[in-house]
Design a protein around this motif. Structure first.
Motif, PDB file in Angstrom:
ATOM      1  N   PRO A   1     131.984  12.665  -8.230  1.00 35.32           N
ATOM      2  CA  PRO A   1     131.944  14.052  -7.740  1.00 35.32           C
ATOM      3  C   PRO A   1     131.296  14.257  -6.359  1.00 35.32           C
ATOM      4  CG  PRO A   1     131.545  14.021 -10.083  1.00 35.32           C
ATOM      5  CD  PRO A   1     131.581  12.584  -9.650  1.00 35.32           C
ATOM      6  N   GLY A   2     130.117  13.725  -6.109  1.00 34.89           N
ATOM      7  CA  GLY A   2     129.414  14.000  -4.852  1.00 34.89           C
ATOM      8  C   GLY A   2     130.200  13.566  -3.616  1.00 34.89           C
ATOM      9  N   PRO A   3     130.559  12.278  -3.528  1.00 38.79           N
ATOM     10  CA  PRO A   3     131.318  11.812  -2.365  1.00 38.79           C
ATOM     11  C   PRO A   3     132.639  12.559  -2.197  1.00 38.79           C
ATOM     12  CG  PRO A   3     130.426   9.958  -3.564  1.00 38.79           C
ATOM     13  CD  PRO A   3     130.141  11.165  -4.401  1.00 38.79           C
ATOM     14  N   ALA A   4     133.272  12.955  -3.303  1.00 40.65           N
ATOM     15  CA  ALA A   4     134.544  13.675  -3.196  1.00 40.65           C
ATOM     16  C   ALA A   4     134.323  15.019  -2.503  1.00 40.65           C
ATOM     17  CB  ALA A   4     135.151  13.878  -4.588  1.00 40.65           C
ATOM     18  N   VAL A   5     133.242  15.720  -2.860  1.00 39.09           N
ATOM     19  CA  VAL A   5     132.955  17.018  -2.239  1.00 39.09           C
ATOM     20  C   VAL A   5     132.692  16.839  -0.742  1.00 39.09           C
ATOM     21  CG1 VAL A   5     131.243  18.878  -2.115  1.00 39.09           C
ATOM     22  CG2 VAL A   5     132.112  18.131  -4.335  1.00 39.09           C
TER      23      VAL A   5
ATOM     24  N   THR B   1     142.502  15.333   3.192  1.00 44.04           N
ATOM     25  CA  THR B   1     143.428  15.989   2.259  1.00 44.04           C
ATOM     26  C   THR B   1     143.369  15.359   0.867  1.00 44.04           C
ATOM     27  OG1 THR B   1     144.844  16.238   4.178  1.00 44.04           O
ATOM     28  CG2 THR B   1     145.796  16.824   2.049  1.00 44.04           C
ATOM     29  N   LYS B   2     143.346  14.021   0.811  1.00 45.68           N
ATOM     30  CA  LYS B   2     143.350  13.361  -0.495  1.00 45.68           C
ATOM     31  C   LYS B   2     142.103  13.695  -1.297  1.00 45.68           C
ATOM     32  CE  LYS B   2     146.467   9.461  -0.088  1.00 45.68           C
ATOM     33  NZ  LYS B   2     146.567   7.995  -0.230  1.00 45.68           N
ATOM     34  N   ALA B   3     140.966  13.820  -0.611  1.00 46.66           N
ATOM     35  CA  ALA B   3     139.739  14.197  -1.303  1.00 46.66           C
ATOM     36  C   ALA B   3     139.836  15.636  -1.807  1.00 46.66           C
ATOM     37  CB  ALA B   3     138.540  14.029  -0.375  1.00 46.66           C
TER      38      ALA B   3
ATOM     39  N   THR C   1     138.890   4.751   3.387  1.00 46.52           N
ATOM     40  CA  THR C   1     140.247   4.396   2.999  1.00 46.52           C
ATOM     41  C   THR C   1     140.486   4.814   1.561  1.00 46.52           C
ATOM     42  OG1 THR C   1     140.030   2.473   4.430  1.00 46.52           O
ATOM     43  CG2 THR C   1     141.928   2.514   2.945  1.00 46.52           C
ATOM     44  N   ILE C   2     141.507   5.616   1.349  1.00 46.71           N
ATOM     45  CA  ILE C   2     141.857   6.058   0.002  1.00 46.71           C
ATOM     46  C   ILE C   2     143.215   5.469  -0.331  1.00 46.71           C
ATOM     47  CG2 ILE C   2     142.161   8.050  -1.512  1.00 46.71           C
ATOM     48  CD1 ILE C   2     140.611   9.686   0.631  1.00 46.71           C
ATOM     49  N   ASP C   3     143.205   4.438  -1.194  1.00 47.04           N
ATOM     50  CA  ASP C   3     144.459   3.759  -1.507  1.00 47.04           C
ATOM     51  C   ASP C   3     145.281   4.514  -2.539  1.00 47.04           C
ATOM     52  OD1 ASP C   3     144.090   1.624   0.253  1.00 47.04           O
ATOM     53  OD2 ASP C   3     142.758   0.613  -1.163  1.00 47.04           O
TER      54      ASP C   3
END
Lengths: 139, 145
Positions: free
Chosen positions: A102-106, A114-116, B80-82
């Motif tokens: 959760p933390g790094p995603a925020v 965008t992916k996050a 990097t997001i695979d």
């Protein structure tokens, strides 16, 4: 003061996640990849955090109130039940599939990735889903 | 590895980042009397009933400000997001549901809970790490995703 501190804590926490490399999912997966080219450096993140945290929580546990006079809201749940273990396993699978917790995603979503953002929206949907299921069960 | 190598290694970056995370958790429990658990703070934000929201919003705003403050000093490290979109959606749902059932994630159980010496949090941390190890093994080495 409490609200100012909440902002500062969020900020320092986020900076820690960026500095440590936790906001790079490929690095997180490298840490989880024991059978591959294992990158153990993220173990230092937890070690560093706990080295300071352990001291703070030792003090906190002895106090009824915080330094700003708030009640100490430490969990007193000790039961290791199915919900804890199954929930943690499901979380771990999601963590391994994405490299995000959760933390790094925020932090990464705020930085404009965008992916996050997709991950965070989906994670919040999962949290809403949990609340809906709980309400159904309580009827 | 000599000292200079260590200071320029990801191990040192990890250690410094970890110390910052520990400092944040320490400030939060000692001043606000609260656990710096990100999943719990987020899930409290999306609760229907009011109250108790302002500090959560400010905490998240602080996190959201961190990449911009970091950029004042240096470029953001590469990320990097695979995982593809479908994989990210499934993973997000699992992280949201799982951390809700477990009442915590890497920060609440992994950092704060273990710092507190909570056996429950140690059990949670071992479980999500184990699941993470197995998932990466399966996806990378068996399925080749």
């Amino acid at each position: 003061m409490l609200n100012v501190n909440a902002f500062l804590v969020g900020l320092i926490f986020g900076l820690g996640l960026i500095v440590s490399g936790m906001t790079n999912p490929a690095k997180v997966i490298g840490f989880l990849d024991l059978a591959g080219d294992w990158d153990p450096s993220l173990a230092f993140v937890m070690g560093g955090a706990i080295s300071i945290g352990a001291g703070a929580f030792t003090i906190a546990k002895k106090r009824q109130r915080s330094l700003l006079g708030e009640p100490m809201r430490l969990s007193n749940v000790t039961e290791i039940d199915k919900s804890l273990l199954a929930g943690s396993l499901v979380f771990g699978i999601g963590w391994g599939l994405s490299g995000f917790c959760p933390g790094p995603a925020v932090v990464s979503a705020a930085a404009g990735q965008t992916k996050a953002m997709i991950f965070v929206v989906s994670m919040l949907a999962g949290m809403v889903l949990y609340k809906v299921i709980q309400q159904q069960n309580n009827r | 590895m000599n000292l200079s190598d260590f200071l320029h290694s990801p191990y040192f970056a990890g250690l410094i980042g970890g110390l910052l995370i520990g400092l944040a958790a320490a400030m939060f429990v000692l001043l606000n009397g609260r656990i710096a658990g990100i999943s719990g703070i987020l899930s409290g934000l999306i609760q229907a009933d009011g109250g108790d929201k302002l500090w959560r919003i400010l905490f998240v705003l602080g996190m959201a400000a961190s990449p911009f403050i970091y950029q004042l000093a240096s470029d953001l490290p590469a990320a990097t997001i695979d995982a593809g979109t479908v994989q990210l959606i499934i993973a997000g749902l699992m992280v949201g549901l799982g951390t809700s059932y477990a009442s915590g994630c890497t920060s609440g159980h992994g950092v704060c809970g273990i710092s507190r010496g909570s056996v429950r949090s140690i059990a949670a941390t071992l479980s999500f790490m184990l699941a993470g190890f197995i998932t990466v093994y399966l996806t990378r080495h068996l399925l080749g995703l």
